[in-house]
Design an enzyme around this catalytic site. Structure first.
Site, PDB file in Angstrom:
ATOM      1  N   CYS A 149       0.523  -1.388   0.547  1.00  0.00           N
ATOM      2  CA  CYS A 149       0.637   0.271   0.034  1.00  0.00           C
ATOM      3  C   CYS A 149       0.696   1.092  -0.185  1.00  0.00           C
ATOM      4  O   CYS A 149       2.086   0.899   0.273  1.00  0.00           O
ATOM      5  CB  CYS A 149      -0.967   0.243   1.201  1.00  0.00           C
ATOM      6  SG  CYS A 149       0.258   0.130   2.563  1.00  0.00           S
ATOM      7  N   CYS A 198       3.456   1.288   2.579  1.00  0.00           N
ATOM      8  CA  CYS A 198       4.271   0.832   2.862  1.00  0.00           C
ATOM      9  C   CYS A 198       4.940   1.427   1.531  1.00  0.00           C
ATOM     10  O   CYS A 198       7.293   2.011   2.191  1.00  0.00           O
ATOM     11  CB  CYS A 198       4.586  -0.207   2.874  1.00  0.00           C
ATOM     12  SG  CYS A 198       3.365  -1.612   2.844  1.00  0.00           S
ATOM     13  N   ASP A 212      -6.417   9.804 -29.401  1.00  0.00           N
ATOM     14  CA  ASP A 212      -5.194   9.902 -30.270  1.00  0.00           C
ATOM     15  C   ASP A 212      -6.276  10.114 -31.469  1.00  0.00           C
ATOM     16  O   ASP A 212      -7.338   9.796 -31.646  1.00  0.00           O
ATOM     17  CB  ASP A 212      -4.445   8.395 -29.820  1.00  0.00           C
ATOM     18  CG  ASP A 212      -3.563   9.243 -31.341  1.00  0.00           C
ATOM     19  OD1 ASP A 212      -2.894  10.073 -32.052  1.00  0.00           O
ATOM     20  OD2 ASP A 212      -3.512   7.206 -31.797  1.00  0.00           O
ATOM     21  N   ASP A 224      -3.464   4.746 -28.938  1.00  0.00           N
ATOM     22  CA  ASP A 224      -3.708   3.240 -29.369  1.00  0.00           C
ATOM     23  C   ASP A 224      -1.876   2.822 -29.995  1.00  0.00           C
ATOM     24  O   ASP A 224      -1.718   1.303 -29.955  1.00  0.00           O
ATOM     25  CB  ASP A 224      -4.173   2.518 -30.937  1.00  0.00           C
ATOM     26  CG  ASP A 224      -4.041   3.319 -31.681  1.00  0.00           C
ATOM     27  OD1 ASP A 224      -3.538   4.402 -32.195  1.00  0.00           O
ATOM     28  OD2 ASP A 224      -4.270   2.238 -33.086  1.00  0.00           O
ATOM     29  N   ASP A 244       1.373   6.054 -27.902  1.00  0.00           N
ATOM     30  CA  ASP A 244       0.817   7.229 -27.123  1.00  0.00           C
ATOM     31  C   ASP A 244       0.868   6.426 -26.016  1.00  0.00           C
ATOM     32  O   ASP A 244       0.428   6.467 -24.290  1.00  0.00           O
ATOM     33  CB  ASP A 244      -0.819   6.864 -27.624  1.00  0.00           C
ATOM     34  CG  ASP A 244      -1.090   7.339 -28.566  1.00  0.00           C
ATOM     35  OD1 ASP A 244      -0.679   8.370 -28.643  1.00  0.00           O
ATOM     36  OD2 ASP A 244      -1.398   6.430 -29.640  1.00  0.00           O
TER      37      ASP A 244
END
Length: 731
Positions: free
Chosen positions: A36, A39, A445, A623, A627
């Site tokens: 977490c 930590c 995009d 995609d 990107d």
């Protein structure tokens, strides 16, 4: 130098230290047990407190801790020992070992969950008759005691095994003088087990073996879901580097070639790049002429001419000619590696996102421990027997177990992800829905997102009769994307027998005894094209040249989706690496006013940083490989199923099919999921506010506490299931 401490590690970390410019030293460590944000802060702060350490950064998704320090100021064994002293294990980072460890942890949690489920189902065969007999008093003492012992024979071994993830975590924390959420869980399980055995041995009416197994089962569900969702985050950088060639053909001084691992390529080495090969490292073309497909790197749909002196990035695809590349960087310093580091940083920012459940649970340990201890002390002061005082304290620990709190988010995620899956949307990140519900800006995009990602022949109806079929005879012999588009438009057919592909220019052959060419305008004798459209020219004999114009078609529901998002009050932007004219045309057709073109991957990521500085919560939809850094940096990200593997891994959601409307549907589902999560949180808070005082007053037994705890988990799950029955919303 600080004297090194003894380190319980098989490998000496000094052998893994890397030296950088200015005498700066770094080491990557594999840290296990960090789960977490607490930590993360504990480890980073603990390591940076060491004298000489300048920086320490831990990625929870991969377990990779990168530490930097000044030369000769500290021994790396001291760094490893500090992590161990904080209650975690550490060793020099190995990618394969990290993957193996994560797989082992997931398998172990699944096995523990299966054991707990088996115990619950079998214990219930004996608990239900006891519950029924308790209501009408029809069961004899001997029968009830026998049923309790049978339940003990099932529950105790199962709890000992299924509780290992919690017991180990609690012991690791306690052995370092600290506490975590697994401490009261472990304490409740052990107390309930011991008291159940004691009650069974003395012929008592109540035993709580069913509560022990059920408690562990519900907790393991939440633990496994968290593990599985965290593991998804580490895949992106792996897929990025998988695009890099594994080997390279190195050209020797005598003209021969040697196949070497890409990691052995050094600046100055000359490499042979054949058609169809990916560029293994960044470099400059020393000899040859070809065309390159840079769409994954830059978003540019049209192939680029590659000639002597051109600088080319790792990951680009060589399309047509043989090249000799002079390496300018090692594989670790390549463009792909730099993108992978950006992705890693983006995952880091998401992994330290404090989930709502963690914020509420951080107060759980001290409050519950204090309440249970206070209950035991007060009952003892009131003159109760120690057994009664411990039973009441145990009831407090069990009834306040954070099962409902722990399931508040995962239960909604499971139901919502199933509903989204039916709509063609795959949810990959644990807190994606929470973040998606806050989105106020969507960044698209162009190529492959607003558009289908495949060049489309525009002037099909304007071509002279037979021209398409003749051009296709040449096009079918080329791997060029535009040539393939012509071949698709013409359909199946033959191929010219004497095709010659001229790198960077086009293809030529003899048709019906006459020369034919398909390629660039200047190559077939015309002036260089100035149109913003992508185009090829076909020249057959002495006939006039025929122009083939191409464009990337918008998705069918692109305009409707943009309008729906506008109605929701969401700002929309296009960030593309494609040419200005192509981007402008697509954006205007979609009804988008804000768009930017010819952006590098790093410029896209920087643009997202600027939007973040403006206070925008950005959903990035992309995609291509170009990107990937933006997808990792965005507040939340989404990619189509046709995207590059690395982009899909970096994204929080992936949608299938050709519908862009999945973006709007995911946003609507996220808002509904947020409402269900908030309802679950309020219920969990109200439940503990009522249940804890009742248990402290001794009004319920641990058995009733276990039923109440399980009932709260069931309520949370049923509330989450309401998502599955909601009608699909269309704006």
């Amino acid at each position: 130098m600080e004297p090194p401490s003894p380190v319980s590690s098989a490998a000496d970390p000094r052998a893994f230290v890397q030296e950088g410019p200015g005498g700066k030293l770094t080491i990557d460590l594999l840290v296990r047990g960090a789960r977490c944000a607490g930590c993360l802060r504990k480890i980073e702060n603990g390591v940076t407190d060491l004298p000489g350490v300048s920086a320490a950064r831990l990625n929870l998704s991969t377990g990779r801790l990168c530490v930097s320090w000044t030369q000769d100021r500290i021994d790396p064994r001291t760094i490893v020992q500090r992590v161990i002293d904080l209650g975690y294990s550490a060793q020099p980072f190995d990618q394969g070992e990290g993957h193996s460890q994560m797989d082992h942890e997931g398998r172990q949690l699944l096995i523990c969950m299966a054991v707990a489920a088996f115990a619950v189902m079998n214990i219930m065969m004996f608990s239900v008759p006891i519950w029924s007999a308790h209501a009408n008093g029809e069961m004899e003492l001997g029968t009830r005691t026998m049923f309790h012992w049978i339940s003990a024979g099932i529950a105790l071994p199962a709890a000992a095994y299924a509780g290992l993830p919690f017991f180990k975590s609690a012991w690791a924390a306690l052995s370092k003088g600290r506490a975590n959420m697994d401490v009261p869980i472990s304490l409740g399980v052990l107390l309930a087990s011991c008291l159940s055995v004691y009650e069974t041995a003395r012929g008592g009416e109540h035993a709580y073996f069913d509560a022990v197994a059920m408690l562990l089962f519900f907790l393991l569900i939440g633990r496994y879901l968290d593990h599985a969702l965290r593991q998804k985050a580490r895949q992106a950088a792996r897929d990025l580097l998988a695009l890099q060639a594994v080997t390279a053909a190195r050209l020797n001084q005598d003209g021969s070639t040697t196949s070497v691992a890409v990691g052995e390529v050094c600046p100055g080495d000359r490499l042979i790049i054949l058609p169809g090969d990916r560029i293994p490292v960044d470099g400059v073309i020393h000899d040859g002429l070809s065309e390159g497909d840079l769409s994954l790197l830059t978003g540019e749909t049209a192939p680029v001419v590659l000639g002597v002196g051109h600088f080319i990035r790792a990951g680009a695809l060589n399309l047509s000619g043989r090249l000799i590349l002079e390496a300018t960087a090692r594989s670790d310093d390549s463009f792909l590696a730099e993108i992978a580091r950006l992705v890693d940083m983006g995952e880091q920012s998401k992994s330290i996102y404090v989930r709502w459940a963690d914020q509420a649970a951080r107060y759980y340990v001290p409050v519950v421990h204090s309440a249970a201890f206070l209950t035991c002390v007060v009952w003892l002061l009131l003159g109760a027997e120690p057994r009664v005082a411990i039973l009441n304290a145990c009831a407090v620990l069990i009834i306040t177990c954070p099962c409902a709190l722990g399931l508040a988010v995962p239960a909604v995620q499971v139901v919502a992800s199933g509903r989204l899956f039916k709509q063609g949307i795959l949810l990959k990140s644990g807190d994606a829905l929470e973040r998606l519900a806050q989105v106020d800006c969507v960044v698209f995009d162009k190529t492959g997102v607003l558009t289908t990602g495949q060049p489309h022949l525009l002037n099909y109806d304007q071509l002279p009769a037979g021209a398409l079929e003749q051009a296709a005879l040449l096009a079918r012999g080329s791997r060029h994307p535009l040539a393939r588009s012509i071949a698709r438009a013409a359909g199946p057919g033959g191929v010219a027998s004497d095709i010659v592909e001229v790198p960077g220019c086009g293809v030529e052959a003899t048709l019906e005894g006459q020369a034919a060419r398909l390629g660039r305008a200047d190559w077939i004798g015309l002036e260089a094209a100035t149109s913003q459209e992508t185009e090829l020219y076909f020249k057959f004999g002495d006939k006039p040249a025929i122009r083939f114009a191409f464009d990337d078609t918008l998705r069918a529901d692109c305009k409707a989706t943009v309008d729906q998002l506008k109605a929701m009050g969401i700002r929309q932007i296009v960030l593309s690496g494609d040419r200005a004219g192509a981007v402008r045309s697509a954006a205007q057709a979609a009804g988008l006013e804000e768009y930017y073109s010819e952006l590098s991957p790093f410029e896209k990521a920087s643009h997202l940083d600027r939007l973040k500085a403006e206070g925008m919560k950005v959903l990035m939809v992309g995609d291509g490989l170009n990107d990937t850094p933006a997808l990792a940096k965005a507040f939340v990200s989404m990619a189509p199923g046709s995207a590059a593997d690395a982009s899909q891994s970096a994204a929080d959601l992936v949608f299938q099919g050709d519908r862009l409307g999945c973006v709007q549907e995911a946003l609507v589902m996220a808002q509904r999921s947020k409402a269900r999560v908030m309802e679950n949180f309020w219920f969990a808070a109200f439940y503990n506010l009522i249940a804890a005082p009742i248990a402290m007053l001794g009004l319920i037994t641990p058995f009733i506490a276990a039923i109440a705890m399980s009932s709260s988990s069931i309520f949370v799950t049923l509330n989450a299931l309401r998502l599955a029955s909601m009608p699909r919303k269309r704006n």
